[in-house]
Design a protein around this motif. Structure first.
Motif, mmCIF file in Angstrom:
data_model
loop_
_atom_site.group_PDB
_atom_site.id
_atom_site.type_symbol
_atom_site.label_atom_id
_atom_site.label_comp_id
_atom_site.label_asym_id
_atom_site.label_seq_id
_atom_site.Cartn_x
_atom_site.Cartn_y
_atom_site.Cartn_z
ATOM 1 N N ASN B 38 0.834 -1.206 0.000
ATOM 2 C CA ASN B 38 0.000 0.000 0.000
ATOM 3 C C ASN B 38 0.868 1.256 0.000
ATOM 4 O O ASN B 38 1.849 1.327 0.735
ATOM 5 C CB ASN B 38 -0.911 0.036 1.225
ATOM 6 N N GLY B 39 0.516 2.186 -0.839
ATOM 7 C CA GLY B 39 1.248 3.449 -0.890
ATOM 8 C C GLY B 39 2.545 3.368 -1.672
ATOM 9 O O GLY B 39 3.346 4.301 -1.662
ATOM 10 N N ALA B 40 2.764 2.252 -2.396
ATOM 11 C CA ALA B 40 4.010 2.080 -3.141
ATOM 12 C C ALA B 40 4.107 3.029 -4.335
ATOM 13 O O ALA B 40 5.191 3.297 -4.834
ATOM 14 C CB ALA B 40 4.130 0.635 -3.615
ATOM 15 N N THR B 43 -0.922 3.413 -8.179
ATOM 16 C CA THR B 43 -1.966 4.235 -8.785
ATOM 17 C C THR B 43 -1.374 5.512 -9.378
ATOM 18 O O THR B 43 -1.806 5.982 -10.428
ATOM 19 C CB THR B 43 -3.049 4.571 -7.740
ATOM 20 N N THR B 44 -0.347 6.032 -8.704
ATOM 21 C CA THR B 44 0.312 7.230 -9.234
ATOM 22 C C THR B 44 0.905 6.960 -10.615
ATOM 23 O O THR B 44 0.832 7.815 -11.501
ATOM 24 C CB THR B 44 1.409 7.701 -8.250
ATOM 25 N N VAL B 45 1.454 5.761 -10.812
ATOM 26 C CA VAL B 45 1.984 5.403 -12.136
ATOM 27 C C VAL B 45 0.875 5.493 -13.186
ATOM 28 O O VAL B 45 1.067 6.067 -14.265
ATOM 29 C CB VAL B 45 2.610 3.989 -12.116
ATOM 30 N N PHE B 84 -10.710 2.550 -12.335
ATOM 31 C CA PHE B 84 -10.287 3.249 -11.123
ATOM 32 C C PHE B 84 -10.356 2.354 -9.890
ATOM 33 O O PHE B 84 -11.272 1.552 -9.736
ATOM 34 C CB PHE B 84 -11.164 4.483 -10.890
ATOM 35 N N GLN B 85 -9.368 2.549 -9.020
ATOM 36 C CA GLN B 85 -9.328 1.788 -7.767
ATOM 37 C C GLN B 85 -10.584 2.068 -6.931
ATOM 38 O O GLN B 85 -11.251 1.151 -6.476
ATOM 39 C CB GLN B 85 -8.080 2.205 -6.999
ATOM 40 N N ASN B 86 -10.875 3.367 -6.737
ATOM 41 C CA ASN B 86 -12.141 3.728 -6.086
ATOM 42 C C ASN B 86 -13.120 4.036 -7.204
ATOM 43 O O ASN B 86 -13.035 5.066 -7.856
ATOM 44 C CB ASN B 86 -11.973 4.926 -5.158
HETATM 45 N N1 LIG Z 1 -2.527 13.771 -5.249
HETATM 46 C C1 LIG Z 1 -1.639 13.435 -4.297
HETATM 47 N N2 LIG Z 1 -1.156 14.349 -3.455
HETATM 48 C C2 LIG Z 1 -0.271 14.021 -2.493
HETATM 49 N N3 LIG Z 1 0.178 12.786 -2.295
HETATM 50 C C3 LIG Z 1 -0.259 11.813 -3.107
HETATM 51 C C4 LIG Z 1 -1.203 12.085 -4.156
HETATM 52 N N4 LIG Z 1 -1.468 10.932 -4.790
HETATM 53 C C5 LIG Z 1 -0.733 9.982 -4.184
HETATM 54 N N5 LIG Z 1 -0.009 10.503 -3.172
HETATM 55 C C6 LIG Z 1 0.933 9.784 -2.295
HETATM 56 O O1 LIG Z 1 1.771 9.021 -3.102
HETATM 57 C C7 LIG Z 1 2.040 7.757 -2.501
HETATM 58 C C8 LIG Z 1 1.664 6.648 -3.448
HETATM 59 O O2 LIG Z 1 0.254 6.600 -3.579
HETATM 60 P P1 LIG Z 1 -0.498 5.612 -4.573
HETATM 61 O O3 LIG Z 1 -1.941 5.905 -4.464
HETATM 62 O O4 LIG Z 1 0.128 5.698 -5.903
HETATM 63 O O5 LIG Z 1 -0.173 4.198 -3.910
HETATM 64 P P2 LIG Z 1 -0.689 2.762 -4.352
HETATM 65 O O6 LIG Z 1 0.516 1.954 -4.609
HETATM 66 O O7 LIG Z 1 -1.697 2.864 -5.410
HETATM 67 O O8 LIG Z 1 -1.341 2.272 -2.996
HETATM 68 P P3 LIG Z 1 -2.640 1.346 -2.748
HETATM 69 O O9 LIG Z 1 -2.188 -0.051 -2.887
HETATM 70 O O10 LIG Z 1 -3.026 1.673 -1.352
HETATM 71 O O11 LIG Z 1 -3.644 1.750 -3.749
HETATM 72 C C9 LIG Z 1 1.279 7.727 -1.199
HETATM 73 O O12 LIG Z 1 2.149 8.088 -0.163
HETATM 74 C C10 LIG Z 1 0.236 8.787 -1.389
HETATM 75 O O13 LIG Z 1 -0.137 9.374 -0.171
#
Ligand SMILES: Nc1ncnc2c1ncn2[C@@H]1O[C@H](COP(=O)(O)OP(=O)(O)OP(=O)(O)O)[C@@H](O)[C@H]1O
Ligand SMILES: [Mg+2]
Lengths: 294, 260
Positions: B38-40, B43-45, B84-86
């Motif tokens: 989680n938080g890796a 989703t940002t990618v 989308f995840q959500n």
């Molecule tokens: N719009 C944003 N503004 C600030 N921080 C963000 C934003 N989007 C993501 N983050 C941060 O970037 C990091 C990665 O988030 P991300 O949602 O990409 O993780 P994830 O791998 O998809 O996690 P999960 O498995 O929980 O979905 C997290 O620390 C998150 O808080």
């Protein structure tokens, strides 16, 4: 009889403005606090053309619509650009509404605060009826087309809409220009119904009334706002005897709607014969989105 | 030639480095898993590839073109669709209308024709209804066509998101935790569905998923990221047996226990 015709005419005119606003606020999900200004622009444009230049009524109405649409385009261009934030626009319209009024009070062609008396009485009840039916029909066609679906998609989730290839700015602009054109038409009709206009008729009270009708009638419904604006105009007229209670009754209706029907009289549904049938088949009515169709 | 290529991509949110110097590329027709705790930054990618966010550093190439300067709308139209995840459906629209909405570019009528409701509009609308029915059938939602999207249970809403993404006719499909909230049977059916659409529509897919059975079933290749950085990019066998992955997921101590 004359009096009742008058009330019905005003209702018909305001239905045109309300239906236009419901496209922008109800279906596209953006708030305007200055829509009376578009009515004012339409009213003055049309009235000046028939009064000073003897332009035929229909052409004057069209010019009023066009002028409103044009101004809305200019206003919308900078304010609707902020892609995901609709609230800029609401704030901008507040100032815009007042600015238009001040301009009208200070131009010489509008004769300032005194207004324009002696405008020809072209807006008869049949004219109102024809125009309101046409506008409601066209708006329904709009809503049930790809343009309407795109507007609803933007209202429901701007990010998902964008990820579906929908250009949010264009969608919002189209809704704004359409609603401004409707407002302009309503204004032109209004001027030639009352035979007299002055800037004080187009204050934020009128804007608020239109927006309240859309919210109270249901964001995402056409019939709801039509019912709501009819009530908003008819009820104070009926209660005219008790003049001092008019505003109280008006407020009470709004409060009751907010308590008992927070999503508006019609919510996201339309009043239709099908929805009466659905009353007997509650489950289907709750689950089916078919109620959105008119 | 690779369909998608990320070169040294970094994304910062203020002080947080969500993605750090990440590089990988994807060939046409590939299906890769993107996993990590989680938080890796998974989703940002996706948000970077689809243009929701702009990269802080690095470039993203799609079909050899740098897409990071493009706006999201032209990226979608260029052939990248996502879920989308959500879940983000058009809730107040019907299931059918959700699909019809994204097919809007197939409706070649103009605004004047709409206002007058010309026969062309009626015909095109009927065509769109048929077209959206095709996509609903693929995911098995045809009997829910007239239900409001938000009245569906979560599992079906996720399927509707997949159908909506398919209707955009993408070359690259990004699935963000499509099995979230599904029970084992439902995830199994989802695996079949993803396999089917991949073949049927010649898709290249990146799958973010926490259900490891789904990832292992579908993805011969897995990309693991941790704290925004690439941990491993390799075959599923290699990833399965790599102890760094176990550590990233479970923490140092648990990995030692499990290793013993
Ligand atoms: N719009 C944003 N503004 C600030 N921080 C963000 C934003 N989007 C993501 N983050 C941060 O970037 C990091 C990665 O988030 P991300 O949602 O990409 O993780 P994830 O791998 O998809 O996690 P999960 O498995 O929980 O979905 C997290 O620390 C998150 O808080
Ligand atoms: Mg995520």
């Amino acid at each position: 009889m004359e009096y009742i015709y008058g009330v019905i005419s005003v209702i018909g005119i305001e239905i045109i403005a309300t239906v236009g606003l419901s496209v922008f606020t109800g279906f596209t999900g953006l708030f305007s606090l200055g829509h009376a200004a578009f009515m004012a622009i339409g009213a003055y444009t049309a009235a000046i053309l028939t009064y000073f230049y003897n332009v035929p009524f229909i052409l004057a109405l069209l010019a009023g619509m066009l002028m409103s649409a044009l101004v809305s385009f200019v206003i919308g261009f900078p304010t609707l650009r902020a892609k995901l934030r609709g609230d800029y626009f609401a704030i901008a319209t507040l100032g815009f509404g007042e600015a238009i009024r001040v301009i009208l009070e200070n131009l010489s062609i509008t004769q300032g605060a005194r207004g324009l008396p002696g405008i020809s009485h072209f807006t008869t009840l049949p004219v109102v009826a024809i125009f309101s039916v046409i506008v409601v029909w066209m708006t329904r066609n709009f809503i049930l087309s790809k343009f309407g679906r795109n507007a609803i998609a933007v209202r429901e989730d701007a990010v998902a809409a964008e990820m579906a290839g929908i250009d949010i700015f264009r969608v919002r602009m189209l809704s704004l220009v359409y609603s401004a054109a409707c407002g302009g038409l309503a204004g032109g009709l209004f001027a030639h119904y009352l035979n007299f206009i002055q800037p004080a008729m187009f204050t934020s009270i009128l804007s608020t009334q239109l927006t309240s009708a859309v919210v109270a009638g249901g964001m995402g419904s056409l019939t709801g706002p039509i019912i709501a604006i009819s009530f908003f105009i008819a009820v104070p007229e009926v209660l005219r005897v008790a003049n001092m209670w008019r505003l109280v009754a008006y407020g009470l209706i709004l409060v009751l709607i907010m308590i008992y029907r927070p999503s508006g009289i019609m919510g996201y549904h339309e009043l239709s014969f099908a929805s009466f049938k659905n009353l007997f088949n509650r489950k289907a009515a709750n689950q089916s989105a078919g109620g959105r169709r008119m | 030639m690779s369909l998608l290529e990320l070169k040294n991509v970094t994304k910062c949110f203020g002080g947080i480095v969500a993605v750090k110097d990440l590089s990988f590329s994807l060939n046409d027709g590939e299906i890769a898993g993107l996993i990590g705790p989680n938080g890796a930054g998974k989703t940002t990618v996706f948000n970077l590839i689809t243009g929701v966010y702009k990269v802080t550093e690095g470039i993203i190439l799609f079909e050899g073109k740098d897409i990071n300067k493009c706006d999201p709308v032209s990226i979608v139209r260029g052939g990248i669709a996502r879920t989308f995840q959500n879940i983000r459906l058009f809730n107040k629209l019907s299931v059918m209308e959700n699909i019809k909405t994204v097919l809007f570019r197939e409706a070649n009528y103009n605004f004047a024709q709409v206002l007058m409701k010309t026969p062309k509009v009626v015909k095109m609308e009927r065509h769109l209804t048929e077209r959206s029915m095709e996509y609903l059938k693929v995911v098995g939602l045809e009997q829910y066509a007239n239900f409001r999207a938000d009245s569906l249970p979560y599992g079906l809403q996720r399927k509707l998101e997949i159908a909506r993404a398919l209707a955009l006719k993408p070359k690259l499909l990004l699935l963000d935790e499509p099995a979230a909230g599904m029970n084992p049977e439902e995830s199994l059916a989802l695996v079949d569905l993803i396999r089917y659409i991949k073949e049927q529509y010649n898709l290249t897919i990146i799958l973010i998923e926490h259900h490891m059975d789904v990832v292992m079933e579908l993805c011969p290749r897995i990309i693991v990221i941790n704290f925004g950085e690439l941990l491993i990019d390799g075959s599923k066998e290699k990833v399965q047996s790599d102890e760094r992955v176990l550590k990233a997921y479970l923490g140092e101590e648990y990995a030692n226990v499990a290793g013993n």
